[in-house]
Every structure is written in C-alpha cells, then in structure tokens.
Design a protein around this motif. Structure first.
Motif, PDB file in Angstrom:
ATOM      1  N   ILE A 279      47.627  17.218 -35.161  1.00 18.01           N
ATOM      2  CA  ILE A 279      48.601  16.513 -35.999  1.00 18.01           C
ATOM      3  C   ILE A 279      47.865  15.523 -36.891  1.00 18.01           C
ATOM      4  CG2 ILE A 279      50.744  15.174 -36.031  1.00 18.01           C
ATOM      5  CD1 ILE A 279      51.118  15.897 -33.092  1.00 18.01           C
ATOM      6  N   VAL A 280      48.245  15.449 -38.161  1.00 14.60           N
ATOM      7  CA  VAL A 280      47.667  14.508 -39.130  1.00 14.60           C
ATOM      8  C   VAL A 280      48.802  14.009 -40.040  1.00 14.60           C
ATOM      9  CG1 VAL A 280      46.092  14.259 -41.100  1.00 14.60           C
ATOM     10  CG2 VAL A 280      45.388  15.621 -39.107  1.00 14.60           C
ATOM     11  N   PRO A 281      48.860  12.681 -40.291  1.00 12.86           N
ATOM     12  CA  PRO A 281      48.060  11.593 -39.732  1.00 12.86           C
ATOM     13  C   PRO A 281      48.627  11.122 -38.387  1.00 12.86           C
ATOM     14  CG  PRO A 281      49.545  10.718 -41.392  1.00 12.86           C
ATOM     15  CD  PRO A 281      49.762  12.203 -41.370  1.00 12.86           C
ATOM     16  N   TYR A 282      47.745  10.961 -37.425  1.00 19.36           N
ATOM     17  CA  TYR A 282      48.146  10.585 -36.072  1.00 19.36           C
ATOM     18  C   TYR A 282      46.960   9.862 -35.457  1.00 19.36           C
ATOM     19  CZ  TYR A 282      50.810  11.350 -31.704  1.00 19.36           C
ATOM     20  OH  TYR A 282      51.556  11.205 -30.556  1.00 19.36           O
ATOM     21  N   GLN A 283      46.753   8.602 -35.874  1.00 14.09           N
ATOM     22  CA  GLN A 283      45.585   7.849 -35.445  1.00 14.09           C
ATOM     23  C   GLN A 283      45.724   6.396 -35.856  1.00 14.09           C
ATOM     24  OE1 GLN A 283      42.935  10.252 -38.233  1.00 14.09           O
ATOM     25  NE2 GLN A 283      41.997   8.222 -38.467  1.00 14.09           N
ATOM     26  N   ASP A 284      44.654   5.623 -35.672  1.00 18.74           N
ATOM     27  CA  ASP A 284      44.651   4.220 -36.080  1.00 18.74           C
ATOM     28  C   ASP A 284      44.222   4.092 -37.536  1.00 18.74           C
ATOM     29  OD1 ASP A 284      42.043   5.145 -35.162  1.00 18.74           O
ATOM     30  OD2 ASP A 284      41.355   3.087 -35.505  1.00 18.74           O
ATOM     31  N   PHE A 285      44.733   3.056 -38.178  1.00 20.59           N
ATOM     32  CA  PHE A 285      44.351   2.753 -39.555  1.00 20.59           C
ATOM     33  C   PHE A 285      44.177   1.250 -39.702  1.00 20.59           C
ATOM     34  CE2 PHE A 285      46.420   6.862 -39.973  1.00 20.59           C
ATOM     35  CZ  PHE A 285      45.543   7.539 -40.816  1.00 20.59           C
ATOM     36  N   PRO A 286      43.278   0.815 -40.625  1.00 14.95           N
ATOM     37  CA  PRO A 286      43.054  -0.618 -40.816  1.00 14.95           C
ATOM     38  C   PRO A 286      44.205  -1.258 -41.587  1.00 14.95           C
ATOM     39  CG  PRO A 286      41.765   0.632 -42.404  1.00 14.95           C
ATOM     40  CD  PRO A 286      42.400   1.641 -41.487  1.00 14.95           C
ATOM     41  N   THR A 287      44.451  -2.534 -41.273  1.00 18.89           N
ATOM     42  CA  THR A 287      45.446  -3.308 -42.006  1.00 18.89           C
ATOM     43  C   THR A 287      44.779  -4.574 -42.538  1.00 18.89           C
ATOM     44  OG1 THR A 287      46.162  -4.622 -40.090  1.00 18.89           O
ATOM     45  CG2 THR A 287      47.225  -2.463 -40.412  1.00 18.89           C
ATOM     46  N   ALA A 288      45.560  -5.423 -43.182  1.00 17.62           N
ATOM     47  CA  ALA A 288      45.008  -6.651 -43.745  1.00 17.62           C
ATOM     48  C   ALA A 288      44.536  -7.616 -42.665  1.00 17.62           C
ATOM     49  CB  ALA A 288      46.048  -7.338 -44.634  1.00 17.62           C
ATOM     50  N   ASP A 289      45.052  -7.477 -41.437  1.00 13.80           N
ATOM     51  CA  ASP A 289      44.659  -8.410 -40.377  1.00 13.80           C
ATOM     52  C   ASP A 289      44.257  -7.719 -39.077  1.00 13.80           C
ATOM     53  OD1 ASP A 289      47.148  -7.495 -39.638  1.00 13.80           O
ATOM     54  OD2 ASP A 289      47.961  -9.467 -39.148  1.00 13.80           O
TER      55      ASP A 289
END
Length: 406
Positions: A242-252
């Motif tokens: 499955i995509v997208p199914y993961q961690d992603f960066p944010t502003a904090d």
C-alpha cells in the motif's frame, strides 16, 4: 462473576509467554495459582531496573517487567525438584482444569509432572506446553527466546530501514512481540480445549511453539513470499502493498499517513494542495502508486513539512483520511482516547501501596474483566492456597517451610 470463574489454572510458567497467557485467563475470572521456586521465583522478578517503588521512593523487590504479566494471580512457592513438592503439585493438579508450563521438552518428566503423568491423575486436564520450537522436530530440545525467534522466524528480515538508507539493517520489535503473541495464541488454544472438554469430557495436550507463532504471524508478508517465491525486503516504515502508508516529516516532527484506498488518496491530494496527483496515471491507483513509490514519496515529503503534526491530523481527520502522530509512552497515556478508555489503572499493593497496571483490552458486556489482585509477592498465598485446596494446617505448612519444600 468472570467468564472463567469456574476454572482453575496451575501456572508453572515463568518469564513472559506463559505468564501472559495465564494473566489473560486470570483477567477473565479464572483462579490462577502461580507456582514459583522458593526464595527466587519467576526470573522476571529480578529483571530490573526499573523496580516498583514504595511510598518513600525506594526500590521494592518487584521489577516492572514481572508486574506486566502476573495480575490477578496467587503466588505459591513449591520446590518440585523434591518428592514432597512434586506430591503437592500433583494434589493441586487433581483440583485444577489447566496447567501452563514452559520448561524445555521433557523437562518436567523427570519430576513426574509431564502431561502423561498428570493426565493419569486428572483425565480432564488441559495441559499447555510452551517452548521455543515445539515438542517435535530437529530444534525441539533447543532453548528459544523472543529475540532469537524474531531473527530466526523472519520478522527481523522485514523490520528496519531499507538497504538503500543510512542505518540499514535488521531491527527487532521494541517489545517481546513473539512472546506476547504466543501467550495470546496459547490462551485461545486453552479456551478451545475447554470448549471441547465441555462436549467430550476429556482434556488434551496443547503444544505451543514461539517459532510456529512467529511464522504464522508473518501474515501478508508470508503470503507475499509464498505466492511469488521472492523474499520481501525491509522497507523501514513503508508498506509493501500500500502507498502512501508510512511516516512523513512535518514542521515539528513526523506523522503517520495510512491511505487505504484510491478515494482516500484523492482526498489527501486535495488537502495537500496537489489535486492533480489523483488524476496522474502514475499515482491514480494503489497498484500504480506501489510501482511508482520512488517518485511519489519524495513529492509527499516535500508537501508535508509545511504543516505541524497537529495540523495534519486535524485537517486529514476532517477529510476522512486516516493518520496519526508518533507518540512516546508519556503521550500515549495522556492521550484523550486512552484516558477515556481507562487503559491505565492502579491496584492496591502490599509493598508500594498501589501499583500501576495497563488495563485488559477485553471488554465483555456480561462478564467484564475484574481486577481482583495486584501481581503477587513471592509466595504471598502459599499458606492460604495449601489450606484452602489441600486442607493443610498452619503447622503443616510451617513444617514445609522449615524443610524448604515451600
């Protein structure tokens, strides 16, 4: 009255898989008697720090590890390497429904406490043996520990950063997951054996192996291999199917995005300010996104850094796109949903006044879990249990103490 209040369990196990199964049965109302070695007890009692602290802030003898898996039990100390101790265990077995043990294959036969011997005493007995590799096969006599089984059983080949990333390599799960899963499967097997006994009137032997459980719980990844002949590779926090199914960066910090279908992806793309992604043939379907993850994931990462984790969670929840933060345990136990479900509880404790516990996730409408006892002190219930079940007097129990049998 708990759902299993009519059932008695003799828990001869120690460490985690067996005690976890026993705790599940105890939470469901079973009368669980934990049999431990005099003077030492379950190995995990000493697996600290951290240890439970008393009212003055000093360490007690109770390790946090032990406290995680022994709620609602009674502790009885018996040295069953001695004939007198073996006889006590046999007399307790005669009045029990279930035995849980995790000794090496054949280890209890030397004491006359194996299934064949105890079945002769109690034909209705359900005897659950938990080992690393099971009662048969070339590895049967080997000791098995969770970490080792996570590696041997394939889980660590799937856990860790991708080979293309810095810090790549196998990583174990942060809790003893194979032990926990084996405890869960063992409890299920015991309940099935109880149901069968209700119909047929006889008990049976249950052969549980950590390796069997670990391989069974490879789930979709096992099938990914069995249907293709290609071993899956580590993908870090990404999903193989499955995509997208993961961690992603944010502003904090970071957050987790779990898009489960194409409609959710369309809504996510709109919220991310990139509605054209949903119509791009490279990304329009999950199969296309899996094939083109190397193109899509960097684009998403560029978009997610412009909002904080809290902002992403708020806007994506409103759009019906599953997502969430990556909490540490302090944040977990402060989470409003965790608080509402009362997952942190406290029980009275003889040394500390009270002991924190994680509540059972089992929620039964007619027979709810009852928290009757904190994890017991070593031998806390020896005299009480031997008097109640075997009719021994205070003087008789004192004599057994004096000779080191209990």
């Amino acid at each position: 009255m708990g759902a299993l209040s009519h059932v008695r369990v003799l828990d001869l196990s120690r460490v985690l898989a067996g005690p976890w199964a026993g705790q599940i049965l105890a939470d469901l109302g079973a009368d669980v008697i934990k049999v431990e070695r005099p003077g030492k007890g379950d190995d995990t009692r000493a697996w600290g720090p951290p240890f439970l602290k008393d009212a003055g802030g000093s360490d007690t003898s109770e390790a946090a590890y032990y406290l995680s898996a022994n709620r609602n039990k009674q502790s009885v100390t018996i040295d069953f390497t001695r004939p007198e101790g073996q006889q006590l265990v046999r007399e307790l077995v005669a009045q029990s429904d279930i035995v849980i043990e995790n000794f090496k294959v054949g280890g209890l036969a030397a004491y006359g406490l194996d299934y064949a011997a105890l079945k002769a005493i109690n034909p209705r007995l359900i005897y659950c043996s938990i080992t690393g590799f099971g009662q048969t096969g070339p590895y049967a006599t080997r000791a098995g520990y969770d970490f080792m089984i996570q590696g041997l059983g394939g889980l660590m080949s799937l856990t860790g950063r991708s080979e293309a990333e810095e810090g790549a390599g196998p990583v174990k799960v942060g809790v003893a997951l194979t032990d926990i899963l084996t405890g869960l499967y063992s409890a299920v097997a015991v309940l099935a054996a109880l149901a069968h006994r209700d119909l047929q009137g006889v008990g049976q032997h249950i052969d549980m192996a950590l390796l069997d459980v670990q391989v069974a719980c490879l789930a979709n990844q096992a099938m990914n291999y069995l249907t293709t002949g290609t071993a899956p590779r580590r993908l870090g926090n990404a999903h193989p199917n499955i995509v997208p199914y993961q961690d992603f960066p944010t502003a904090d910090g970071d957050f987790i995005l779990t898009v489960g279908n194409d409609n959710q992806f369309r809504r996510f793309a709109a919220v991310a300010g990139q509605p054209q992604w949903a119509d791009d043939l490279r990304f329009a379907t999950n199969a296309a996104r899996v094939a083109n993850r190397a193109l899509l994931i960097p684009l998403i990462r560029q978009a997610t850094v412009f909002k904080t984790t809290a902002q992403w969670v708020e806007v994506l929840e409103q759009a019906g796109v599953p997502c969430g933060p990556i909490n540490d345990l302090a944040q977990v136990f402060a989470d409003p949903q965790v608080l509402a479900r009362e997952l942190a509880i406290s029980l009275p404790h003889a040394l500390a006044g009270c002991v924190p516990q994680v509540a059972s996730p089992l929620r039964l409408s007619e027979t709810p879990v009852e928290y009757r006892r904190a994890p017991p002190l070593l031998g806390e219930h020896t005299e009480e249990v031997l008097a109640r079940l075997l009719g021994l007097s205070t003087a008789q129990v004192a004599q057994l103490h004096a000779t080191g049998v209990v």
